[in-house]
Design an enzyme around this catalytic site. Structure first.
Site, PDB file in Angstrom:
ATOM      1  N   LYS A  46      25.468 111.263  17.428  1.00 12.84           N
ATOM      2  CA  LYS A  46      25.937 109.993  16.850  1.00 12.84           C
ATOM      3  C   LYS A  46      25.869 108.857  17.865  1.00 12.84           C
ATOM      4  CE  LYS A  46      30.560 109.627  16.006  1.00 12.84           C
ATOM      5  NZ  LYS A  46      31.177 108.402  16.556  1.00 12.84           N
ATOM      6  N   ARG A  51      22.911 103.965  19.641  1.00 15.03           N
ATOM      7  CA  ARG A  51      22.290 103.201  20.729  1.00 15.03           C
ATOM      8  C   ARG A  51      20.811 102.954  20.435  1.00 15.03           C
ATOM      9  NH1 ARG A  51      26.778 105.398  22.513  1.00 15.03           N
ATOM     10  NH2 ARG A  51      27.779 104.778  24.456  1.00 15.03           N
ATOM     11  N   GLY A 121      33.727 102.320  16.026  1.00 11.40           N
ATOM     12  CA  GLY A 121      34.090 101.588  17.243  1.00 11.40           C
ATOM     13  C   GLY A 121      32.858 101.358  18.110  1.00 11.40           C
ATOM     14  N   ARG A 149      42.125  98.870  15.816  1.00 11.43           N
ATOM     15  CA  ARG A 149      41.840  99.349  17.170  1.00 11.43           C
ATOM     16  C   ARG A 149      41.725  98.198  18.167  1.00 11.43           C
ATOM     17  NH1 ARG A 149      37.238 103.849  16.834  1.00 11.43           N
ATOM     18  NH2 ARG A 149      37.903 104.172  18.989  1.00 11.43           N
ATOM     19  N   GLN A 195      32.172 102.896  25.544  1.00 11.96           N
ATOM     20  CA  GLN A 195      31.969 101.772  24.626  1.00 11.96           C
ATOM     21  C   GLN A 195      32.111 100.446  25.368  1.00 11.96           C
ATOM     22  OE1 GLN A 195      34.551 102.433  21.256  1.00 11.96           O
ATOM     23  NE2 GLN A 195      33.373 104.207  20.580  1.00 11.96           N
ATOM     24  N   ASP A 341      36.179 113.442  23.105  1.00 17.80           N
ATOM     25  CA  ASP A 341      36.162 113.689  21.660  1.00 17.80           C
ATOM     26  C   ASP A 341      36.510 115.139  21.321  1.00 17.80           C
ATOM     27  OD1 ASP A 341      35.565 111.062  21.122  1.00 17.80           O
ATOM     28  OD2 ASP A 341      33.410 111.382  21.160  1.00 17.80           O
ATOM     29  N   LYS A 368      41.999 105.841  19.375  1.00 17.75           N
ATOM     30  CA  LYS A 368      40.806 106.332  18.666  1.00 17.75           C
ATOM     31  C   LYS A 368      40.906 105.953  17.182  1.00 17.75           C
ATOM     32  CE  LYS A 368      38.687 107.986  22.170  1.00 17.75           C
ATOM     33  NZ  LYS A 368      37.512 107.269  22.641  1.00 17.75           N
ATOM     34  N   ARG A 372      45.238 109.617  17.962  1.00 19.71           N
ATOM     35  CA  ARG A 372      44.868 111.038  17.971  1.00 19.71           C
ATOM     36  C   ARG A 372      45.836 111.884  18.788  1.00 19.71           C
ATOM     37  NH1 ARG A 372      38.530 111.346  18.861  1.00 19.71           N
ATOM     38  NH2 ARG A 372      38.122 110.638  16.744  1.00 19.71           N
ATOM     39  N   ARG A 422      37.303 113.630  13.315  1.00 15.36           N
ATOM     40  CA  ARG A 422      37.518 114.767  14.223  1.00 15.36           C
ATOM     41  C   ARG A 422      38.769 115.561  13.838  1.00 15.36           C
ATOM     42  NH1 ARG A 422      33.052 114.177  17.058  1.00 15.36           N
ATOM     43  NH2 ARG A 422      32.543 112.105  17.822  1.00 15.36           N
TER      44      ARG A 422
HETATM   45  C1  S3P Z   1      31.575 106.771  22.289  1.00 15.90           C
HETATM   46  C2  S3P Z   1      32.450 106.721  23.320  1.00 15.90           C
HETATM   47  C3  S3P Z   1      33.785 107.325  23.287  1.00 15.90           C
HETATM   48  C4  S3P Z   1      33.931 108.307  22.148  1.00 15.90           C
HETATM   49  C5  S3P Z   1      33.335 107.817  20.868  1.00 15.90           C
HETATM   50  C6  S3P Z   1      31.870 107.480  21.040  1.00 15.90           C
HETATM   51  C7  S3P Z   1      30.278 106.111  22.440  1.00 15.90           C
HETATM   52  O1  S3P Z   1      34.745 106.304  23.150  1.00 15.90           O
HETATM   53  O2  S3P Z   1      35.297 108.617  21.945  1.00 15.90           O
HETATM   54  O3  S3P Z   1      33.443 108.825  19.867  1.00 15.90           O
HETATM   55  O4  S3P Z   1      29.381 106.308  21.596  1.00 15.90           O
HETATM   56  O5  S3P Z   1      30.117 105.360  23.403  1.00 15.90           O
HETATM   57  P1  S3P Z   1      35.310 105.518  24.441  1.00 15.90           P
HETATM   58  O6  S3P Z   1      34.120 105.072  25.153  1.00 15.90           O
HETATM   59  O7  S3P Z   1      36.093 104.366  23.935  1.00 15.90           O
HETATM   60  O8  S3P Z   1      36.141 106.529  25.170  1.00 15.90           O
END
Ligand code: S3P
Length: 463
Positions: A46, A51, A121, A149, A195, A341, A368, A372, A422
């Protein structure tokens, strides 16, 4: 249906369409169904799919994506990319091969209506970085979970780069972004977040100078790898990652490996269900995502993995896991981003392990898709286990923990997904391992990352 019984409430339907987070609530009961055996593949990653869609959108030439996952989050991100004036072949029919017709680094066009990130997110935060440096005014919104969030973690550093962004209630979506020229910054986020890092690296492509992100612990590095593969100037220097403003990107073709975070649900089930012996093939084995596998090994789990190839810097390979007697472990805060995750699954494994399991550095789990951390404690307790949080750590009582009623093993029961994919999938795995099974309300949330979970599970359960 093999292995588990579907108890579908009125108004719901079998296998809700990916991304169709409709009002219908899908209630499913999972019960012990025998060992998981055989060889299986899981849907594409995912994080990498999203990306590829976003980076592909700003490439100079078309980008071919092989094996994307058309789950709720990537579909939402693809929808936003299309709204920004980028054609994607293969999206409408959800094909195994998509072509993103990139419009160049500064070619995204404001659609005149708000962009919908859905539950994602990653989609919202990464796209915000790209849009901050475009021409035009953009609004990114999301579903009620995403609207709750925290966004200050990207808004503050983007503003420091010169971006003009307004938010709701000081830090929530919808985000209104008036794109313009950006300047490079050095940012040290207090919490590791791929992220946040990726948002700033994407904005850094459009900024003058070198943008640097220095994290307290390493988060997943898919963005860095993909930008380097697309010809950007990206450098890793210890805890820092730096990107320079770019003129053009060219990714060409990218093959998406299976999602290790989706595989982790099957891995956990195989560890807990006696007689299981499972191989997951063609799965992503990026070292920044391996924390769960390493923790399982530290718990005495019989798990092994081997890299068989690399694509765009992303290793992929095979993972073998067998049912195992587990003992507790402590995951230090520095390792937690590499299993962020999978903390839900580690908590479940901890309930079946001898001795306490502790995961440190977990406070960001409160931010999250739902809180969570609170959800894990509530769910484990409701299913008959022992869980608590203290300071920044999650503590799970093992098989030797004293429990109300004297039970020494998680008995099962019911849980609500709270709209979090999840947690929905955690319930499924718990149901396969708990004597009383687990009924999951809101199982449709699983479509956010693993739309065909029940079918994949049926492949490896006895018929
Ligand atoms: C993700 C980064 C993670 C992860 C999310 C996907 C990503 O979050 O929990 O499911 O694709 O960059 P954080 O970067 O906020 O920890």
């Amino acid at each position: 249906m093999a292995g588990h019984e579907r108890a579908v409430c009125q108004g719901s339907r079998r296998g809700a369409a990916p991304g169709a987070m409709n009002a219908a609530t899908n209630t499913v009961t999972f019960r012990p169904s025998g060992p998981l055996r055989g060889r299986v593949r899981v849907p594409g990653d995912k994080s990498i799919t999203q990306r590829a869609l976003l980076v592909g959108a700003v490439c100079e030439r078309p980008v071919e994506i092989v094996g994307p996952v058309w789950a709720g989050d990537p579909l939402a991100t693809a929808g936003m990319v299309v709204d920004l004036g980028v054609a994607i072949d293969g999206l409408a029919a959800r094909e195994r091969r998509a072509v993103v017709h990139g419009v160049g680094l500064r070619g995204l066009r404001a659609p005149g209506h708000s962009l919908d990130a859905g539950n994602s997110g990653t989609g919202m935060r990464l796209l915000a970085g790209l849009l901050a440096g475009q021409r035009g005014s953009f609004v990114i919104d999301g579903d009620r979970y995403l609207r709750g969030r925290p966004m200050a973690r990207i808004v503050a550093p983007l503003r420091a780069m010169g971006a003009r962004i307004t938010t709701r209630d000081g830090e929530r979506a919808p985000l209104t972004i008036d794109g313009g020229p950006l300047r490079a910054i050095r940012h040290e986020p207090p919490v590791a977040s791929a992220q946040v890092k990726s948002c700033l690296l994407l904005a850094g492509l459009l900024a003058e100078g070198e943008t640097v992100v220095c994290e307290p612990a390493p988060s997943r590095d898919h963005t860095e790898l993909m930008l380097a593969a697309a010809g950007a100037s990206v450098a890793r220097r210890g805890a820092e990652v730096a990107v320079r403003g770019a003129e053009r990107l060219d990714l060409g073709r990218i093959a998406i490996p299976g999602d290790l975070s989706s595989a982790a649900f099957l891995v956990a089930a195989a560890l807990l269900v006696p007689g299981s012996d499972l191989v997951v093939s063609e799965v992503g084995l990026n070292p920044t995502r391996l924390g769960f596998c390493e923790a399982v090994r530290a718990m005495g789990g019989e798990i092994e993995w081997a890299v068989t190839g690399t694509d765009g810097g992303e290793p992929r390979g095979e993972l073998r896991v067998r049912a195992s007697a587990l003992h507790g472990t402590t995951v230090p805060a520095a390792a937690t981003p590499s299993l962020i995750d999978e903390v839900t699954l580690l908590a479940l494994l901890g309930c079946f392990a001898e001795g306490e399991t502790v995961v440190e550095g977990v406070s960001d789990l409160r931010a999250k898709e739902t809180d969570r951390l609170a959800a894990i404690v509530e769910i484990v307790t409701a299913l008959g286990g022992a869980a608590e949080t203290s300071a920044d750590a999650l503590r799970i009582g093992g098989t030797d923990a004293v429990r109300p009623g004297g039970a020494r093993i998680l008995r099962g029961g019911a849980l609500d997904s709270r709209g979090d994919h999840r947690l929905a999938l955690l319930g499924a795995v718990a149901g396969l391992a708990c004597p009383a099974g687990v009924t999951v309300t809101g199982f449709e949330a699983a479509t956010v990352s693993f739309p065909d979970f029940s079918d994949v599970l049926a492949e490896v359960l006895p018929s």
